[in-house]
Enzyme design. Structure first.
Site, PDB file in Angstrom:
ATOM      1  N   TYR A   1      29.650  71.753 -13.694  1.00 17.64           N
ATOM      2  CA  TYR A   1      30.848  71.119 -13.190  1.00 17.64           C
ATOM      3  C   TYR A   1      32.011  71.806 -12.861  1.00 17.64           C
ATOM      4  CZ  TYR A   1      28.722  66.591 -14.938  1.00 17.64           C
ATOM      5  OH  TYR A   1      27.904  65.368 -15.196  1.00 17.64           O
TER       6      TYR A   1
ATOM      7  N   ASP B   1      22.925  69.816 -21.497  1.00 18.89           N
ATOM      8  CA  ASP B   1      22.480  68.433 -21.675  1.00 18.89           C
ATOM      9  C   ASP B   1      20.803  68.349 -21.573  1.00 18.89           C
ATOM     10  OD1 ASP B   1      22.372  65.652 -21.716  1.00 18.89           O
ATOM     11  OD2 ASP B   1      22.764  65.376 -19.543  1.00 18.89           O
TER      12      ASP B   1
END
Length: 173
Positions: free
Chosen positions: A122, A34
């Site tokens: 994650y 990201d």
């Protein structure tokens, strides 16, 4: 005829019509892929989402322009955080891939490059995440009779080997 490729490269500078960003829900950038995509796309990407003031929930996907990237579009999807598989994580991860493909189709993309959604910070285990990704993409392409090129970009050697093996097991190669 759909084409699926697996490469040992970063998704950031792929020259496909779209790349997929494993985004956080704010869409304003973060760490890992990201952050790398936001850095490479330039400040206009941050400004774009700051102005929209939207959020993206796990499994959803939203398009933005590619700005300074070779890709014309960035499709941002929020993967699920792994909680042992007890909070609908497999379905949410599957939806990341399906909704990203739908966005690509809406923008008339003929090619798309995916990163390995949710396997980084994650915490989604690589093997099941890979199997979900490959099955979701393969099935969607077949159901939609799509000839879209789909490239899975594996940043690490472990991701690359796992994707190649699972693709073979799933009849892709």
């Amino acid at each position: 005829m759909a084409r699926i490729e697996i490469v040992h490269e970063s998704v950031v500078f792929q020259e496909t019509d779209a790349i997929v960003n494993a985004a956080n829900y704010t869409l304003l950038g973060g760490g890992g892929v990201d952050g790398a995509i936001h850095d490479a796309a330039g400040p206009k990407l941050y400004e774009y989402f700051a102005k929209l003031k939207c959020v993206c929930l796990p499994g959803e996907a939203i398009e933005s322009p590619g700005f300074d990237l070779p890709a014309k579009h960035i499709i941002h999807t929020v993967g699920p955080i792994w909680h042992g598989g007890t909070r609908n994580e497999p379905e949410q991860l599957k939806n990341c891939y399906i909704n990203s493909l739908k966005e690509a189709l809406d923008y008339k993309c003929k090619s798309i490059s995916f990163c390995c959604v949710s396997v980084g910070i994650y915490g989604y285990p690589l093997e099941p995440a890979t199997r979900i990704a490959i099955r979701a993409v393969r099935d969607w392409l077949e159901e939609n009779k799509s000839d879209m090129l789909v490239r899975f970009c594996c940043y690490s050697q472990e991701e690359f080997v796992t994707y190649k093996r699972v693709a073979y097991e799933e009849g892709i190669y």
